[in-house]
Design a protein around this motif. Structure first.
Motif, mmCIF file in Angstrom:
data_model
loop_
_atom_site.group_PDB
_atom_site.id
_atom_site.type_symbol
_atom_site.label_atom_id
_atom_site.label_comp_id
_atom_site.label_asym_id
_atom_site.label_seq_id
_atom_site.Cartn_x
_atom_site.Cartn_y
_atom_site.Cartn_z
ATOM 1 N N THR A 197 11.430 27.564 -16.403
ATOM 2 C CA THR A 197 12.143 27.279 -15.169
ATOM 3 C C THR A 197 13.500 27.957 -15.179
ATOM 4 O OG1 THR A 197 11.036 25.157 -14.901
ATOM 5 C CG2 THR A 197 13.135 25.433 -13.766
ATOM 6 N N GLY A 198 13.808 28.647 -14.068
ATOM 7 C CA GLY A 198 15.113 29.284 -13.927
ATOM 8 C C GLY A 198 15.240 30.628 -14.597
ATOM 9 N N ALA A 199 14.128 31.199 -15.114
ATOM 10 C CA ALA A 199 14.203 32.471 -15.835
ATOM 11 C C ALA A 199 14.216 33.674 -14.906
ATOM 12 C CB ALA A 199 13.040 32.591 -16.820
ATOM 13 N N GLY A 200 13.915 33.484 -13.611
ATOM 14 C CA GLY A 200 13.943 34.588 -12.652
ATOM 15 C C GLY A 200 12.575 35.034 -12.179
ATOM 16 N N PRO A 337 11.400 36.517 -20.743
ATOM 17 C CA PRO A 337 12.029 35.841 -21.884
ATOM 18 C C PRO A 337 13.049 34.817 -21.407
ATOM 19 C CG PRO A 337 13.032 37.989 -21.547
ATOM 20 C CD PRO A 337 11.887 37.887 -20.560
ATOM 21 N N PRO A 338 13.186 33.696 -22.097
ATOM 22 C CA PRO A 338 14.238 32.728 -21.744
ATOM 23 C C PRO A 338 15.612 33.296 -22.080
ATOM 24 C CG PRO A 338 13.130 32.056 -23.758
ATOM 25 C CD PRO A 338 12.374 33.233 -23.240
ATOM 26 N N LEU A 339 16.635 32.740 -21.483
ATOM 27 C CA LEU A 339 17.987 33.258 -21.673
ATOM 28 C C LEU A 339 18.447 33.164 -23.127
ATOM 29 C CD1 LEU A 339 20.453 34.483 -20.342
ATOM 30 C CD2 LEU A 339 21.206 32.174 -19.718
ATOM 31 N N ARG A 340 17.996 32.154 -23.856
ATOM 32 C CA ARG A 340 18.433 31.984 -25.251
ATOM 33 C C ARG A 340 17.906 33.092 -26.151
ATOM 34 N NH1 ARG A 340 14.850 28.278 -23.839
ATOM 35 N NH2 ARG A 340 12.774 28.349 -24.812
ATOM 36 N N ALA A 380 21.809 26.383 -25.620
ATOM 37 C CA ALA A 380 20.371 26.680 -25.627
ATOM 38 C C ALA A 380 19.843 27.084 -24.250
ATOM 39 C CB ALA A 380 19.582 25.466 -26.128
ATOM 40 N N TRP A 381 20.533 26.769 -23.176
ATOM 41 C CA TRP A 381 20.163 27.119 -21.796
ATOM 42 C C TRP A 381 18.719 26.738 -21.451
ATOM 43 C CZ3 TRP A 381 24.270 27.748 -19.102
ATOM 44 C CH2 TRP A 381 25.409 28.344 -19.665
ATOM 45 N N PRO A 382 18.387 25.444 -21.469
ATOM 46 C CA PRO A 382 17.027 25.044 -21.076
ATOM 47 C C PRO A 382 16.718 25.377 -19.618
ATOM 48 C CG PRO A 382 18.454 23.126 -21.298
ATOM 49 C CD PRO A 382 19.212 24.279 -21.864
ATOM 50 N N GLY A 383 17.769 25.466 -18.792
ATOM 51 C CA GLY A 383 17.562 25.830 -17.383
ATOM 52 C C GLY A 383 17.721 27.308 -17.121
ATOM 53 N N ASN A 384 17.961 28.090 -18.178
ATOM 54 C CA ASN A 384 18.003 29.546 -18.115
ATOM 55 C C ASN A 384 19.053 30.068 -17.126
ATOM 56 O OD1 ASN A 384 15.798 30.494 -20.008
ATOM 57 N ND2 ASN A 384 14.719 28.940 -18.804
ATOM 58 N N THR A 433 14.255 27.204 -36.247
ATOM 59 C CA THR A 433 15.557 26.729 -35.789
ATOM 60 C C THR A 433 15.641 26.770 -34.272
ATOM 61 O OG1 THR A 433 16.562 27.545 -37.818
ATOM 62 C CG2 THR A 433 18.038 27.094 -35.985
ATOM 63 N N LEU A 434 15.113 27.819 -33.675
ATOM 64 C CA LEU A 434 15.130 27.941 -32.224
ATOM 65 C C LEU A 434 14.325 26.820 -31.574
ATOM 66 C CD1 LEU A 434 15.714 29.521 -29.625
ATOM 67 C CD2 LEU A 434 13.699 30.917 -30.099
ATOM 68 N N ALA A 435 13.151 26.534 -32.127
ATOM 69 C CA ALA A 435 12.318 25.478 -31.563
ATOM 70 C C ALA A 435 13.015 24.125 -31.642
ATOM 71 C CB ALA A 435 10.972 25.431 -32.286
ATOM 72 N N GLU A 436 13.649 23.863 -32.793
ATOM 73 C CA GLU A 436 14.355 22.598 -32.952
ATOM 74 C C GLU A 436 15.544 22.502 -31.998
ATOM 75 O OE1 GLU A 436 13.334 22.125 -37.731
ATOM 76 O OE2 GLU A 436 15.382 22.530 -37.048
ATOM 77 N N ALA A 437 16.296 23.606 -31.907
ATOM 78 C CA ALA A 437 17.459 23.602 -31.000
ATOM 79 C C ALA A 437 17.014 23.395 -29.560
ATOM 80 C CB ALA A 437 18.233 24.918 -31.136
ATOM 81 N N LEU A 438 15.910 24.016 -29.150
ATOM 82 C CA LEU A 438 15.407 23.871 -27.791
ATOM 83 C C LEU A 438 14.988 22.436 -27.511
ATOM 84 C CD1 LEU A 438 14.502 24.962 -25.092
ATOM 85 C CD2 LEU A 438 12.355 25.683 -26.141
ATOM 86 N N GLN A 439 14.282 21.840 -28.455
ATOM 87 C CA GLN A 439 13.850 20.460 -28.267
ATOM 88 C C GLN A 439 15.043 19.525 -28.125
ATOM 89 O OE1 GLN A 439 10.720 19.178 -27.962
ATOM 90 N NE2 GLN A 439 9.946 21.271 -27.902
ATOM 91 N N ASP A 440 16.052 19.728 -28.976
ATOM 92 C CA ASP A 440 17.248 18.878 -28.905
ATOM 93 C C ASP A 440 17.973 19.061 -27.576
ATOM 94 O OD1 ASP A 440 16.694 17.952 -31.424
ATOM 95 O OD2 ASP A 440 18.108 19.293 -32.445
ATOM 96 N N ALA A 441 18.114 20.312 -27.137
ATOM 97 C CA ALA A 441 18.823 20.578 -25.882
ATOM 98 C C ALA A 441 18.045 20.010 -24.698
ATOM 99 C CB ALA A 441 19.035 22.087 -25.708
ATOM 100 N N GLU A 442 16.731 20.152 -24.722
ATOM 101 C CA GLU A 442 15.917 19.645 -23.629
ATOM 102 C C GLU A 442 15.980 18.124 -23.566
ATOM 103 O OE1 GLU A 442 11.916 21.404 -22.124
ATOM 104 O OE2 GLU A 442 11.400 19.843 -23.576
ATOM 105 N N ARG A 443 15.907 17.493 -24.739
ATOM 106 C CA ARG A 443 15.988 16.036 -24.805
ATOM 107 C C ARG A 443 17.338 15.552 -24.265
ATOM 108 N NH1 ARG A 443 15.108 15.732 -29.633
ATOM 109 N NH2 ARG A 443 12.879 15.231 -29.667
ATOM 110 N N ALA A 444 18.428 16.243 -24.643
ATOM 111 C CA ALA A 444 19.759 15.851 -24.176
ATOM 112 C C ALA A 444 19.882 16.030 -22.670
ATOM 113 C CB ALA A 444 20.835 16.678 -24.897
ATOM 114 N N ALA A 445 19.355 17.142 -22.143
ATOM 115 C CA ALA A 445 19.451 17.405 -20.703
ATOM 116 C C ALA A 445 18.686 16.359 -19.894
ATOM 117 C CB ALA A 445 18.922 18.809 -20.402
ATOM 118 N N ILE A 446 17.497 15.980 -20.388
ATOM 119 C CA ILE A 446 16.702 14.968 -19.680
ATOM 120 C C ILE A 446 17.408 13.623 -19.712
ATOM 121 C CG2 ILE A 446 14.531 13.678 -19.717
ATOM 122 C CD1 ILE A 446 13.175 16.227 -20.743
#
Length: 484
Positions: A197-200, A337-340, A380-384, A433-446
């Motif tokens: 989502t939001g990648a263009g 590709p995602p922004l991260r 991490a830019w989950p919303g890109n 590390t990227l997968a873990e960071a993404l999960q943490d950022a997504e969880r925080a955003a939600i």
């Protein structure tokens, strides 16, 4: 123009009578109407004028020496609807016709031969002096102008607005995406754009259309997540007049028909219900559509560009997406590709976005500090790209001056921001590390979105820029999230 009584019993006269042109018989039969009207004419089956009264010639301001007979009626009277009468076989008993600066009240009748076939048409002008109808004419002109502006605005909305140059980025992954997009644009196969989502994805769909041989055609978009399931069939294929209670008396074209000769963009294709998937597959296979409530089949020439943030292969495996439709759409896959994964693109993206935003109150242009840039490259830019623009827009609203520092960026980002020292590399962090960071950022955003929405999932999904179904999927993955 009347036959003499002595010829009525002559068999040869009967043959001659039957062989006379239908428009001649019509003029004779309607001679009284022609004499009392302000003008009259007749046309043949091909729409050519076969007779016109001298009064009509004078009314139109034509030179009597002009050869009007034999010319197409549309060439003499551009607003004429005589051909429409012949095609439909239905009279237009009362209409307002414009000729230059004049308006006439007219009547048009189809003419039939002995076999009941349409063989021409006749038209009459009832009134040519309409001063007493001036208020009605002014209203008619105003409505006509509004209709013209509405059509122009609608045509503008159905044009692609972005080119590949609008897809900002200097990273190698972006250069590869643009190269692949140019290659795909030259072909006519279905394109499936995959990305978060939001990648263009929508921007790239516009760009594919404008770079393709179909650029002169329409670009029509449908968001699967935004249209109720009950309306999807009519949205795609159109509705026949009176197809159901409350339906319009006029036919309504569907998105396939509107996109004929152009591109149909199906956004969030992963949210398409199974029942519609089967009907879409048939259209892609046969190239034909059938409007709701109609038995008429129409051929359509449409290029499909679909996009999704879902894992379609996983949906195929669990049976929620048809495998045959997936293979029909996945002819030319294009993954964004995602922004991260392209953090070096943040700087040019920020420059372009800040130029588009309202300038500072004190004049000049926005200035993003180095510290703020470092902070943004740790996010991490989950919303890109969409999230990046939202952050910049909010930061410019919070900034006391033209300088955007870490304070404004951190406040605009909200929870889950890492303000520590920048990482050495901004391109390819380790996969785990990227997968873990993404999960943490997504969880925080939600969590932040649910708290801001008071637990209302529909509103939280809107704040996150995703569909409700996508939010439910993410909540299943983050089962440890506590309610707000």
């Amino acid at each position: 123009m009347q036959d003499s009584p002595g010829r009525t019993g002559d068999p040869h006269a009967s043959v001659a009578e039957s062989m006379r042109r239908p428009e001649q018989r019509a003029v004779e039969a309607l001679s009284v109407l022609a004499e009392t009207s302000e003008g009259a004419l007749a046309v043949d089956r091909a729409g050519r004028i076969t007779w016109i009264s001298p009064k009509y010639v004078r009314l139109l301001g034509l030179d009597p020496r002009d050869a009007v007979v034999g010319r197409p009626v549309d060439a003499v009277i551009p607003e004429s609807r005589m051909n429409e009468v012949m095609q439909s076989g239905k009279p237009i008993l009362l209409d307002l016709m414009r000729f230059g600066e004049q308006h006439f009240v007219v009547c048009r009748l189809p003419l039939r031969n002995a076999a009941g076939e349409i063989d021409g048409a006749a038209g009459f002008v009832f009134y040519d002096r309409l001063d007493y109808l001036r208020p009605l004419i002014d209203k008619f002109r105003a409505l006509e102008t509004r209709l013209h502006h509405t059509h122009a605005a609608l045509a503008h909305e159905r044009k692609a607005r972005y080119r590949l140059s609008n897809f900002i980025g200097v990273s190698e992954v972006v250069r590869n995406v643009k190269l692949r997009a140019r290659q795909f644009a030259a072909r006519d196969g279905a394109v499936l754009i995959l990305g978060e989502t939001g990648a263009g994805k929508e921007l790239l769909a516009h760009a594919l259309h404008l770079a393709s041989p179909r650029a002169a055609g329409r670009f029509v978009a449908v968001n699967m997540a935004a249209v109720p399931e009950a309306l999807l069939e009519s949205e795609f294929f159109g509705v026949a007049p009176g197809a159901f209670t409350g339906a319009d008396r006029k036919a309504r074209a569907g998105k396939f028909e509107l996109a004929h000769g152009g591109t149909l963009f199906l956004d969030e294709i992963g949210d398409m219900p199974l029942a519609i998937q089967a009907k879409l597959l048939r259209v892609l296979q046969e190239g034909e559509i059938e409007a709701l409530g109609s038995n008429q089949v129409k051929s359509v020439d449409v290029r499909i560009v679909a996009a999704t943030s879902r894992d379609l292969e996983a949906k195929v495996r669990d049976g929620s997406f048809r495998s045959d439709l997936f293979y029909r759409l996945n002819v030319l896959p294009l993954r964004l590709p995602p922004l991260r994964q392209r953090l070096e693109d943040i700087d040019p993206l920020c420059e372009q976005m800040l130029d588009d935003l309202p300038p500072p109150v004190d004049g000049g242009s926005w200035l993003l500090t180095d510290a703020a840039r470092v902070m943004m490259k740790r996010h991490a830019w989950p919303g890109n790209v969409r999230e990046l623009r939202n952050v910049l827009e909010q930061a410019t609203a919070l900034a006391p001056g033209r300088v955007l520092d870490t304070a404004q960026i951190a406040e605009a980002m909200g929870a889950g921001v890492d303000t520590g020292p920048a990482v050495a590399s901004t391109t390819s962090p380790a996969v785990a590390t990227l997968a873990e960071a993404l999960q943490d950022a997504e969880r925080a955003a939600i969590t932040v979105a649910l708290r801001a929405a008071g637990g209302a999932k529909v509103q939280a999904a809107a704040l996150l820029g995703i569909s409700r179904s996508q939010l439910y999927d993410k909540l299943k993955r983050h089962a440890d999230l506590a309610p707000p």
